[in-house]
Design a protein around this motif. Structure first.
Motif, short mmCIF file in Angstrom:
data_model
loop_
_atom_site.label_atom_id
_atom_site.label_comp_id
_atom_site.label_asym_id
_atom_site.label_seq_id
_atom_site.Cartn_x
_atom_site.Cartn_y
_atom_site.Cartn_z
N ARG A 197 1.87 6.90 -4.19
CA ARG A 197 1.79 8.07 -5.31
C ARG A 197 2.37 7.32 -6.44
O ARG A 197 1.47 7.59 -7.44
CB ARG A 197 3.09 9.19 -5.17
CG ARG A 197 2.70 10.21 -3.97
CD ARG A 197 3.43 11.56 -4.22
NE ARG A 197 4.81 11.26 -4.00
CZ ARG A 197 5.70 11.26 -2.82
NH1 ARG A 197 5.08 11.32 -1.89
NH2 ARG A 197 6.93 10.89 -2.87
N GLU A 198 2.97 6.33 -6.61
CA GLU A 198 3.44 5.52 -7.79
C GLU A 198 1.94 4.71 -8.23
O GLU A 198 1.88 4.56 -9.26
CB GLU A 198 4.74 4.72 -7.67
CG GLU A 198 5.83 5.53 -7.49
CD GLU A 198 6.11 6.49 -8.77
OE1 GLU A 198 5.63 6.09 -9.89
OE2 GLU A 198 6.27 7.57 -8.56
N VAL A 199 1.26 4.16 -7.01
CA VAL A 199 0.29 3.36 -7.34
C VAL A 199 -0.79 4.42 -8.23
O VAL A 199 -1.42 3.91 -9.19
CB VAL A 199 -0.48 2.91 -5.97
CG1 VAL A 199 -1.96 2.40 -6.35
CG2 VAL A 199 0.51 1.61 -5.60
N VAL A 200 -0.90 5.70 -7.75
CA VAL A 200 -1.78 6.53 -8.42
C VAL A 200 -1.46 6.83 -9.80
O VAL A 200 -2.25 6.70 -10.75
CB VAL A 200 -1.80 7.81 -7.38
CG1 VAL A 200 -2.79 8.83 -8.46
CG2 VAL A 200 -2.64 7.64 -6.20
N VAL A 201 -0.19 7.11 -10.05
CA VAL A 201 0.44 7.34 -11.31
C VAL A 201 0.47 6.30 -12.24
O VAL A 201 -0.06 6.33 -13.57
CB VAL A 201 1.87 7.91 -11.34
CG1 VAL A 201 2.57 8.07 -12.68
CG2 VAL A 201 1.95 9.19 -10.56
N MET A 202 0.71 5.10 -11.93
CA MET A 202 0.59 3.70 -12.63
C MET A 202 -0.93 3.56 -13.13
O MET A 202 -1.14 3.05 -14.18
CB MET A 202 1.10 2.53 -12.05
CG MET A 202 2.59 2.58 -11.99
SD MET A 202 3.60 2.43 -13.67
CE MET A 202 3.44 0.76 -13.88
N ILE A 229 -3.03 5.45 -13.42
CA ILE A 229 -3.63 6.65 -14.54
C ILE A 229 -2.88 6.26 -15.95
O ILE A 229 -3.45 6.22 -17.11
CB ILE A 229 -2.99 8.19 -14.04
CG1 ILE A 229 -4.04 8.51 -12.73
CG2 ILE A 229 -3.21 9.27 -15.28
CD1 ILE A 229 -3.21 9.53 -12.12
N ALA A 230 -1.51 6.08 -15.81
CA ALA A 230 -0.71 5.89 -16.92
C ALA A 230 -1.18 4.59 -17.61
O ALA A 230 -1.06 4.55 -19.13
CB ALA A 230 0.69 5.46 -16.54
N MET A 286 8.73 4.56 -17.42
CA MET A 286 9.34 5.48 -16.36
C MET A 286 8.98 5.05 -14.95
O MET A 286 9.67 5.10 -14.26
CB MET A 286 9.12 6.88 -16.60
CG MET A 286 9.98 7.72 -15.83
SD MET A 286 9.78 9.61 -16.38
CE MET A 286 8.94 10.13 -14.49
N HIS A 287 7.55 4.77 -14.79
CA HIS A 287 7.04 4.81 -13.26
C HIS A 287 7.68 3.43 -12.81
O HIS A 287 7.47 3.15 -11.76
CB HIS A 287 5.79 5.18 -13.17
CG HIS A 287 5.76 6.62 -13.20
ND1 HIS A 287 6.06 7.37 -12.11
CD2 HIS A 287 5.49 7.62 -14.29
CE1 HIS A 287 6.19 8.78 -12.42
NE2 HIS A 287 5.57 8.82 -13.47
#
Length: 168
Positions: A62-67, A69-70, A81-82
């Motif tokens: 999930r963090e790979v996905v978020v990072m 995108i971010a 934050m991530h």
């Protein structure tokens, strides 16, 4: 232009959302304080975030996905934050550095996820079948593919809103 609300200054419909966030995290994050201006936006993000967090993707994925995108959307707050979340998950420093730079990951499975996420973003979901097959061959599922889309929707909303309200 956008004010940073307290529980007392926020629109009435945002107050329970802010109180729940404080109860869960022990503080009121700046994005929540600013998004509180629109109870609908705040509720939409918090609800979508909860759904993404409950997906079958593991926390590191999930963090790979978020990072992905971010960094693509240039949300400095989100990246910071991530990065902290990745450290709590004990992600390797090289992995965090690569994600922050938008560079390939050494862990093949997570690199397949990073590439898939980037491809979904680049094609607005029209990923060629052979690239979906590569994602599946890395150990992910068709359900995970749709969960990546959920993450993209959630964190596109977050990154755009954070940039709009000038969260640093």
């Amino acid at each position: 232009m956008f004010r940073s609300h307290t529980v007392d200054s926020a629109p009435a419909a945002s107050r329970p959302l802010m109180e729940a966030t404080i109860a869960e995290f022990g503080q009121l994050a700046e994005p929540v304080a600013r998004l509180a201006e629109s109870p609908e936006t705040l509720d939409g993000f918090l609800h979508a975030s909860h759904l993404f967090e409950s997906s079958t993707l593991d926390p590191l994925s999930r963090e790979v996905v978020v990072m992905t995108i971010a960094t693509r959307n240039g949300c400095r707050f989100c990246v910071t934050m991530h990065t902290g979340r990745l450290r709590k998950l004990e992600a390797p420093a090289e992995m965090i550095k690569a994600l922050r730079a938008g560079e390939p990951l050494e862990i093949e499975r997570l690199e397949a996820l990073r590439q898939f996420t980037a491809r979904v973003l680049a094609t607005t979901g029209e990923v060629p079948d052979e690239e979906i097959e590569e994602f599946l061959a890395a150990g992910y599922t068709t359900r995970n593919a749709l969960e990546v889309v959920l993450g993209i929707g959630t964190y596109t909303m977050s990154t755009f809103a954070n940039r709009l309200v000038n969260v640093r």
